[in-house]
Motif scaffolding. Structure first.
Motif, PDB file in Angstrom:
ATOM      1  N   TRP A   1       0.836  -1.208   0.000  1.00  0.00           N
ATOM      2  CA  TRP A   1       0.000   0.000   0.000  1.00  0.00           C
ATOM      3  C   TRP A   1       0.873   1.262   0.000  1.00  0.00           C
ATOM      4  O   TRP A   1       0.505   2.272  -0.589  1.00  0.00           O
TER       5      TRP A   1
ATOM      6  N   GLU B   1       1.968 -10.804  15.127  1.00  0.00           N
ATOM      7  CA  GLU B   1       0.611 -10.417  15.547  1.00  0.00           C
ATOM      8  C   GLU B   1      -0.336 -11.600  15.428  1.00  0.00           C
ATOM      9  O   GLU B   1      -0.362 -12.275  14.389  1.00  0.00           O
TER      10      GLU B   1
ATOM     11  N   HIS C   1      -8.309  -8.419  18.591  1.00  0.00           N
ATOM     12  CA  HIS C   1      -8.064  -9.771  18.073  1.00  0.00           C
ATOM     13  C   HIS C   1      -8.305 -10.885  19.090  1.00  0.00           C
ATOM     14  O   HIS C   1      -7.718 -11.970  18.967  1.00  0.00           O
TER      15      HIS C   1
HETATM   16  C1  LRH Z   1      -5.545  -7.428  10.767  1.00  0.00           C
HETATM   17  C2  LRH Z   1      -4.805  -6.163  11.157  1.00  0.00           C
HETATM   18  C3  LRH Z   1      -3.339  -6.191  10.838  1.00  0.00           C
HETATM   19  C4  LRH Z   1      -3.162  -5.258   9.693  1.00  0.00           C
HETATM   20  C5  LRH Z   1      -4.483  -4.938   9.227  1.00  0.00           C
HETATM   21  C6  LRH Z   1      -4.554  -3.589   8.652  1.00  0.00           C
HETATM   22  O1  LRH Z   1      -6.856  -7.395  11.244  1.00  0.00           O
HETATM   23  O2  LRH Z   1      -5.047  -5.881  12.488  1.00  0.00           O
HETATM   24  O3  LRH Z   1      -2.581  -5.596  11.839  1.00  0.00           O
HETATM   25  O4  LRH Z   1      -2.203  -5.566   8.814  1.00  0.00           O
HETATM   26  O5  LRH Z   1      -5.311  -5.101  10.352  1.00  0.00           O
END
Ligand code: LRH
Ligand code: MN
Length: 400
Positions: free
Chosen positions: A83, A194, A232
């Motif tokens: 992006w 993450e 999350h």
């Molecule tokens: C996935 C998330 C992740 C990003 C996206 C924008 O849900 O939290 O961190 O890459 O959102």
């Protein structure tokens, strides 16, 4: 000084505490804003484009600089690749410098390319896994050229139906690929892993919770840390306890701050459950996370609300949550906890939470050369109107 501020100062002085300690900590607070929250975003139902939305990473940096100018504590910007991919990476780094900004964590995108339908690092197809690892390597090279110290990795990888794929085979593929990524990191660079319970996978997500992410990080090494995105988790999960546990294991790397009522709603942090945000910051102060390089990044999507004002409000909410957490009477709390005085201990936390810290935060911002009232300043100085005029032509940036 305002009454509110004097009251807080008096309260701390009465218990032999020093407001200077709190102000110094607040002056040192650093929040990282996400480039992708300045562009257009939405849900699977619709994306409502907003006038003045940035059209490229340079304009996203300009918006981030406006947030930093008004709040004084948001000088770092996380980027998302592709992006935020640009021809001239050096130009982007220079522009960031001119705007008083640093490039924060670099987020590879392993969830949009068609070949990632069955996953990226966990995909059954070794060719797809190869491409995914290559993309992360590219992001590491971009991070190095932008002076970024972190790769922040979220995987959409998972399955939608029982039997669709072998859960243990997917785990082996994941760990093998993460080892490749980890060993490709440049010196001094960290890997943030993450986790997310579900979506877009609706049966099994490969990195679904803190335990899954922690085990992966412990397989890799001490430069691999867990990133906690507040949206999350399953409903009712005690996030501050996860924070304490991960920090205790030396594996708390960072946050994606936002709020939610139901799923991964990516709403303004503290807008739904401000007491939870306070409890998380109280835990962060308790474990000394502000002195141990934990990264405090925002991750929101402002689908209907004005994007820049939403980001400014977010930074203020994070500043106020931190201020309240710093005001907890530690001495009294330690005593109440030692004596098993349950309700006194709880009241000590709630007392700090119920303290109006807005005058204190306004004074700190003013001391940093920022605005006492950033929202009022933003509305008054016409940045949004100027941006809407300047960005009339061309295509606004978004999640595509
Ligand atoms: C996935 C998330 C992740 C990003 C996206 C924008 O849900 O939290 O961190 O890459 O959102
Ligand atoms: Mn996130």
């Amino acid at each position: 000084m305002s009454l509110g501020h004097d009251l807080v100062a008096q309260k701390l002085a009465d218990r032999g505490d020093d407001l200077g300690r709190v102000e110094a900590a607040l002056r040192a607070q650093e929040v990282e804003t996400p480039s992708w929250a300045y562009g257009n975003s939405g849900t699977r139902f619709a994306v409502f484009a907003q006038p003045g939305a940035p059209r490229n990473p340079f304009e996203k940096l300009e918006d981030a600089a406006e947030v930093n100018r008004l709040t004084g504590i948001a000088s770092s910007v996380a980027l998302h690749i592709p992006w935020d991919k640009v021809e001239d990476v050096n130009a982007l780094r220079e522009r960031a410098g001119e705007l008083g900004l640093r490039i924060g964590a670099i987020n590879p995108n392993l969830f949009q390319a068609p070949e990632y339908k069955l996953g990226s690092l966990c995909n059954p197809d070794p060719g797809v896994r190869r491409h995914a690892v290559e993309h992360v390597r590219d992001c590491i090279a971009i991070a190095a050229r932008l002076g970024s110290g972190a790769i922040s990795l979220w995987l959409a990888d998972g399955t939608n139906y029982p039997g669709q794929d072998s859960l243990s085979a997917r785990r082996r593929r994941l760990v093998d690929a993460l080892h490749e990524v980890y060993h490709a990191l440049e010196d001094g660079m960290e890997l943030l892993v993450e986790y997310k319970l579900y979506e877009p996978a609706f049966y099994a997500t490969d990195l679904a919770d803190w335990g899954s992410a922690l085990l992966a990080c412990q397989e890799l090494g001490d430069r691999a840390k867990v990133l906690v995105d507040l949206g999350h988790h399953a409903q009712g999960v005690n996030i501050e306890q996860i924070v304490s546990l991960l920090h205790g294991a030396g594996a708390l790397g960072g946050f994606h701050f936002n709020d939610r009522k139901y799923g991964d709603d990516d709403l303004i942090v503290g807008s739904i459950d401000p007491f939870q945000l306070f409890r998380i910051f109280f835990e962060l102060v308790e474990v000394g996370a502000f002195e141990s390089g934990v990264r405090f990044t925002i991750d929101q999507s402002h689908n209907i609300e004005p994007k820049l004002e939403a980001m400014i409000q977010t930074v203020l909410n994070l500043q106020e949550a931190y201020a309240k957490a710093l005001l907890v009477d530690r001495v009294a709390l330690d005593r109440a906890q030692a004596e098993g005085d349950i309700l006194a201990a709880n009241r000590i936390l709630v007392d700090a939470y119920n303290t109006d810290v807005r005058p204190l935060c306004a004074k700190v911002r003013e001391g940093l050369g920022a605005s006492r009232d950033p929202i009022a300043s933003f509305r008054a100085d016409g940045y949004a109107e100027r941006a809407a005029q300047a960005r009339l032509h061309g295509t606004a940036a978004g999640w595509t």
